[in-house]
Motif scaffolding. Sequence first.
Motif, PDB file in Angstrom:
ATOM      1  N   GLY A   6       0.653  -1.249  -0.101  1.00 13.65           N
ATOM      2  CA  GLY A   6       0.164   0.013   0.007  1.00 13.65           C
ATOM      3  C   GLY A   6       0.585   1.356   0.173  1.00 13.65           C
ATOM      4  N   MET A   7       2.098   1.141  -0.389  1.00 13.38           N
ATOM      5  CA  MET A   7       3.057   2.301  -0.490  1.00 13.38           C
ATOM      6  C   MET A   7       2.933   2.992  -1.591  1.00 13.38           C
ATOM      7  SD  MET A   7       5.768   0.419   1.735  1.00 13.38           S
ATOM      8  CE  MET A   7       7.094   1.710   1.991  1.00 13.38           C
ATOM      9  N   VAL A   8       2.169   2.705  -2.771  1.00 11.52           N
ATOM     10  CA  VAL A   8       2.053   3.324  -4.004  1.00 11.52           C
ATOM     11  C   VAL A   8       0.717   3.849  -4.235  1.00 11.52           C
ATOM     12  CG1 VAL A   8       2.677   3.350  -6.437  1.00 11.52           C
ATOM     13  CG2 VAL A   8       4.105   2.368  -4.854  1.00 11.52           C
ATOM     14  N   ASP A   9       0.551   5.280  -4.511  1.00  8.18           N
ATOM     15  CA  ASP A   9      -1.233   5.598  -4.821  1.00  8.18           C
ATOM     16  C   ASP A   9      -1.322   5.535  -6.350  1.00  8.18           C
ATOM     17  OD1 ASP A   9      -2.109   6.126  -2.350  1.00  8.18           O
ATOM     18  OD2 ASP A   9      -0.782   7.913  -2.205  1.00  8.18           O
ATOM     19  N   MET A  10      -0.208   5.767  -7.076  1.00  9.01           N
ATOM     20  CA  MET A  10      -0.453   5.761  -8.605  1.00  9.01           C
ATOM     21  C   MET A  10       0.958   5.464  -9.185  1.00  9.01           C
ATOM     22  SD  MET A  10      -0.877   9.807  -8.972  1.00  9.01           S
ATOM     23  CE  MET A  10      -1.394   9.876 -10.932  1.00  9.01           C
ATOM     24  N   VAL A  11       0.863   4.684 -10.333  1.00 14.03           N
ATOM     25  CA  VAL A  11       2.314   4.849 -11.212  1.00 14.03           C
ATOM     26  C   VAL A  11       2.029   5.768 -12.190  1.00 14.03           C
ATOM     27  CG1 VAL A  11       3.585   3.416 -12.876  1.00 14.03           C
ATOM     28  CG2 VAL A  11       2.443   2.370 -10.595  1.00 14.03           C
ATOM     29  N   ASN A  46      -4.372  -3.245  -7.662  1.00 15.55           N
ATOM     30  CA  ASN A  46      -5.299  -2.199  -7.741  1.00 15.55           C
ATOM     31  C   ASN A  46      -4.790  -0.817  -7.622  1.00 15.55           C
ATOM     32  OD1 ASN A  46      -7.593  -3.689  -8.313  1.00 15.55           O
ATOM     33  ND2 ASN A  46      -7.616  -4.229  -6.132  1.00 15.55           N
ATOM     34  N   VAL A  47      -3.599  -0.621  -8.013  1.00 14.19           N
ATOM     35  CA  VAL A  47      -3.086   0.724  -8.344  1.00 14.19           C
ATOM     36  C   VAL A  47      -3.300   1.221  -9.712  1.00 14.19           C
ATOM     37  CG1 VAL A  47      -0.624   2.102  -8.039  1.00 14.19           C
ATOM     38  CG2 VAL A  47      -1.274  -0.099  -6.504  1.00 14.19           C
ATOM     39  N   PRO A  48      -3.489   2.645  -9.795  1.00 17.24           N
ATOM     40  CA  PRO A  48      -3.816   3.135 -11.072  1.00 17.24           C
ATOM     41  C   PRO A  48      -2.393   3.358 -11.940  1.00 17.24           C
ATOM     42  CG  PRO A  48      -4.437   4.722  -9.442  1.00 17.24           C
ATOM     43  CD  PRO A  48      -3.989   3.406  -8.722  1.00 17.24           C
ATOM     44  N   VAL A  61      -3.708  -0.164 -18.749  1.00 17.88           N
ATOM     45  CA  VAL A  61      -3.231   1.249 -18.768  1.00 17.88           C
ATOM     46  C   VAL A  61      -4.659   1.951 -18.116  1.00 17.88           C
ATOM     47  CG1 VAL A  61      -2.659   3.467 -19.878  1.00 17.88           C
ATOM     48  CG2 VAL A  61      -1.798   1.418 -20.427  1.00 17.88           C
ATOM     49  N   THR A  62      -4.685   2.565 -16.872  1.00 19.79           N
ATOM     50  CA  THR A  62      -5.949   3.014 -16.456  1.00 19.79           C
ATOM     51  C   THR A  62      -6.328   4.256 -17.296  1.00 19.79           C
ATOM     52  OG1 THR A  62      -4.914   2.641 -14.223  1.00 19.79           O
ATOM     53  CG2 THR A  62      -6.795   3.915 -14.312  1.00 19.79           C
ATOM     54  N   ALA A  63      -5.419   5.237 -17.601  1.00 19.47           N
ATOM     55  CA  ALA A  63      -5.759   6.084 -18.592  1.00 19.47           C
ATOM     56  C   ALA A  63      -4.384   6.779 -19.095  1.00 19.47           C
ATOM     57  CB  ALA A  63      -6.692   7.291 -17.861  1.00 19.47           C
TER      58      ALA A  63
END
Length: 370
Positions: A239-244, A274-276, A343-345
């Motif tokens: 849980g240490m990454v909110d987004m890539v 589940n990290v965007p 790729v989320t977006a």
Amino acid sequence: MKIKGKHYETIWFKPDNPSVVQAIDQRYLPFDFVIEDFNTVEDIYYAIKEMHIRGAPLIGVAAAFGIYLALLQYDHKEPLDLYIYKKAKLLKSARPTAVNISYCVDKIIGFISPDDPISVNTIRVMQEVISLMNIERENCKKIGEYGVKLIEDIYSNKGLKTVQILTHCNAGWLACIDYGTATAPIYNAFDKGIPVHVWVDETRPRNQGARLTAWELHQHGVPYTLISDNTGGHLMQHGMVDMVLVGSDRTTASGDVANKIGTYLKALAAYDNNVPFYAALPSSSIDWLTADGIKEIPIEERDGKELLYGETYLNGELKQFAIAMEESPVCNYAFDVTPARLVTALITERGICKAEKNSIFDLYPEKKPN
Ligand code: MRU
């Protein structure tokens, strides 16, 4: 971008002699800040190939400068269109994966007319190079303005705690004219006072993360931590990454993203946790003609020495030292392709869209095939 209080971009016409082009020589960073002079199109070709200048948007613009220098060198021994065709081919061959070189070179040579005197062509091309630079700079700025909204959302959703962002390679201002692609939203968030922290992948074998991204973030005062390329998955599991947030060297019209080798593995880890996963890119990095990134994007293979030797800076010189058995066979792919489904977006200069054909063409309707 400011370096020790002075504003810099990555490439420019020499102020007292515009027949010379100057650029930051990235090979020396972070140890030394060196500016290189370019007098010929061949100088530019070599600098792109040997990565004195690197990063998809920057190599595109640098190649446009190359065409300008080629016009200055023209000696009328062969027809202008044939001469320019050969120089364009040379520049396009410098690095095969990023589509920006072809995009910028084709755009610039469209302003050359064999019917006009060479001086007229040269002045016109110089103006167009400036305009291309302005567009690329502005596009990165807009990527920052759109992308910061994603960071703001995460910030409010996690109760105003520091937003943890993982990035790979250098998709910063050094890879562009200014602002960067992946870094533009980060700088924008930081400047707005949103607490951000960046996990910087070292990015073997050329270490663009360790050498360039870390240096850039440091110059801007953005908190970061350097990690080995294999650490991201572990951080995501905890849980240490909110987004890539990464850049792209070539994105297909269907949303497949080619970027520095190792990006795909980050996308897989992000998906599993589940990290965007976002790719930030200007439209000059979109290949409108390619549909299947994995099958169709040419992946550059570089010299095995990049893996066999480390590099340091001693007494004003870059020095190589062996880090593996010299006889070892080496396979050195420089890029990989992250399929659109991971790729989320995409964050572009026209807004944020899904990594799929319809959403991309909704932002760029003029590119839609008839
Ligand atoms: O081989 P490089 O250093 O030119 O590769 C650059 C990258 O992969 C960047 O992340 C990229 O160009 C993204 S765009 C700023």
